[in-house]
Design an enzyme around this catalytic site. Structure first.
Site, PDB file in Angstrom:
ATOM      1  N   LYS A   1      40.310  43.487  38.145  1.00  0.00           N
ATOM      2  CA  LYS A   1      39.534  43.134  39.299  1.00  0.00           C
ATOM      3  C   LYS A   1      38.093  43.010  38.971  1.00  0.00           C
ATOM      4  CE  LYS A   1      42.854  44.112  42.854  1.00  0.00           C
ATOM      5  NZ  LYS A   1      43.655  42.773  43.164  1.00  0.00           N
ATOM      6  N   GLY A   2      37.471  44.135  38.556  1.00  0.00           N
ATOM      7  CA  GLY A   2      36.309  44.214  37.901  1.00  0.00           C
ATOM      8  C   GLY A   2      35.760  43.060  37.126  1.00  0.00           C
TER       9      GLY A   2
ATOM     10  N   ASN B   1      37.400  40.570  36.399  1.00  0.00           N
ATOM     11  CA  ASN B   1      37.452  39.126  37.150  1.00  0.00           C
ATOM     12  C   ASN B   1      36.113  38.716  37.730  1.00  0.00           C
ATOM     13  OD1 ASN B   1      40.014  38.840  35.915  1.00  0.00           O
ATOM     14  ND2 ASN B   1      41.229  39.294  38.092  1.00  0.00           N
TER      15      ASN B   1
ATOM     16  N   GLY C   1      42.022  34.236  53.586  1.00  0.00           N
ATOM     17  CA  GLY C   1      42.770  33.424  52.897  1.00  0.00           C
ATOM     18  C   GLY C   1      42.460  31.947  53.299  1.00  0.00           C
TER      19      GLY C   1
ATOM     20  N   GLY D   1      40.264  36.471  45.133  1.00  0.00           N
ATOM     21  CA  GLY D   1      39.579  37.597  46.104  1.00  0.00           C
ATOM     22  C   GLY D   1      38.283  37.887  44.940  1.00  0.00           C
ATOM     23  N   ASP D   2      38.781  37.803  43.782  1.00  0.00           N
ATOM     24  CA  ASP D   2      37.619  38.218  43.034  1.00  0.00           C
ATOM     25  C   ASP D   2      36.628  37.079  42.881  1.00  0.00           C
ATOM     26  OD1 ASP D   2      39.248  40.540  42.462  1.00  0.00           O
ATOM     27  OD2 ASP D   2      40.334  39.608  40.754  1.00  0.00           O
TER      28      ASP D   2
HETATM   29  O1  RIB Z   1      42.809  40.570  41.741  1.00  0.00           O
HETATM   30  C1  RIB Z   1      43.651  39.957  40.698  1.00  0.00           C
HETATM   31  C2  RIB Z   1      43.776  41.056  39.395  1.00  0.00           C
HETATM   32  O2  RIB Z   1      44.375  42.177  40.258  1.00  0.00           O
HETATM   33  C3  RIB Z   1      44.703  40.607  38.435  1.00  0.00           C
HETATM   34  O3  RIB Z   1      44.003  39.956  37.341  1.00  0.00           O
HETATM   35  C4  RIB Z   1      45.337  41.918  37.888  1.00  0.00           C
HETATM   36  O4  RIB Z   1      45.007  42.323  36.793  1.00  0.00           O
HETATM   37  C5  RIB Z   1      44.831  42.945  38.967  1.00  0.00           C
HETATM   38  O5  RIB Z   1      43.900  43.758  38.747  1.00  0.00           O
END
Ligand code: RIB
Length: 304
Positions: free
Chosen positions: A40-41, A43, A223, A254-255
């Site tokens: 997440k971080g 991304n 969403g 979300g990222d």
């Molecule tokens: O938010 C999606 C991410 O969640 C994915 O890339 C996975 O690695 C998890 O961290």
């Protein structure tokens, strides 16, 4: 433009794509397998950099092939890697992701690997650079005590703090007061308030409760229903961006939203403008497969 420090995890995503997500005890035959950058971080840092944000990523990876994948990507995107520790004793993390190609929905199991061994000392060593930024963005995939520590340091130094509480885990009462922007989705919001959040009224009430905990601004992502914003002065719902393409994969949406939120704030835009932008970035990210690989560039956003 203001700089964004992103603290979080990089992992290699192993994605299994098929026409369903397997049930407990079930084996299914998939159609495609992709290995790509995730966490997440990472991304969120990549999303922000692709939108021309000035990004400093803080994490720990292994000295291995997956770690090299991360560093090559950060170099290409101009992400500052001075606060990325390479640890030869631990492997870079991985995540197993099941994607339903018909709906774009997913199920994820993440092993943070080297990033799961981040310590207070790792933060101390990099504190000057971390707090040289104006915005601090983090999630809950890193060890909680360390996340809590760096969040506090960022707040004390006057950075605007964003906490994306994913995956949801217990947050200390005092830590809520350190958060300028809190960005749960409905499920995460339900976890913190221990009740169902379904109707518009539920969402409004939930936001009030979060504000009472000491959070300055709350953004609940909904969403395909868009998002809801509230602080002490204003509150509003914003519809989701309407796509002209089908949703392929929601992994990382979300990222994308959080990375875009940080970039919008770094440009001092009005909050409605920031969230409209973040909604659009998140929606467009779902039209491509993968997590980091699906983050749109500023040009993609302008021309969509
Ligand atoms: O938010 C999606 C991410 O969640 C994915 O890339 C996975 O690695 C998890 O961290």
């Amino acid at each position: 433009m203001k700089t964004i420090s992103v603290f979080g995890v990089f992992v290699a995503d192993l994605c299994f794509i098929s026409n369903a997500i397997p049930e407990k005890g079930q084996t299914i035959l998939g159609s495609q397998h992709i290995i790509g950058p995730g966490g997440k971080g990472s991304n969120q840092a990549i999303a922000a950099a692709k939108l021309n944000g000035s990004v400093n990523f803080i994490s720990k990876i292994g000295k291995d092939k997956n770690g090299e994948m991360a560093l090559t990507l950060y170099k290409e995107l101009g992400i500052n890697t001075a606060c990325i520790i390479q640890d030869e004793n631990h492997s870079t993390g991985v995540a197993g992701i099941m994607v339903n190609e018909k709906t774009g929905e997913n199920a994820i199991n993440i092993i943070p690997g080297a990033a799961g061994t981040l310590t207070h000392n790792d933060i101390e060593k990099n504190l000057n650079l971390i707090t040289k930024a104006e915005i601090f963005l983090t999630q809950l995939e890193t060890p909680y005590e360390v996340t809590s520590y760096v969040l506090k340091k960022a707040k004390v130094k006057g950075l605007a703090t964003i906490l994306n509480p994913a995956p949801a885990c217990k947050i200390k009462n005092d830590d809520f007061k350190l958060i300028d922007f809190f960005t749960p989705n409905e499920t995460e919001a339900e976890f913190y308030l221990n009740k169902k959040i379904e109707t518009e009224k539920d969402i409004k009430n939930a936001s009030e409760e979060f504000l009472k905990k000491g959070i300055k601004n709350i953004v609940i992502t909904l969403g395909e229903r868009g998002c809801y914003f509230a602080n002490k002065k204003e509150n509003f719902f914003l519809e989701a961006f309407k796509l002209k393409d089908p949703v392929l994969d929601t992994t990382g949406a979300g990222d994308a939203f959080n990375g875009a939120l940080a970039v919008g704030l770094s440009k001092d835009l009005q909050i409605k403008e920031v969230l409209t932008f973040a909604n659009k970035v998140a929606a467009i990210s779902t039209t491509k497969q993968g997590a980091a690989a699906s983050m749109p560039s500023l040009e993609d956003i302008k021309s969509y």
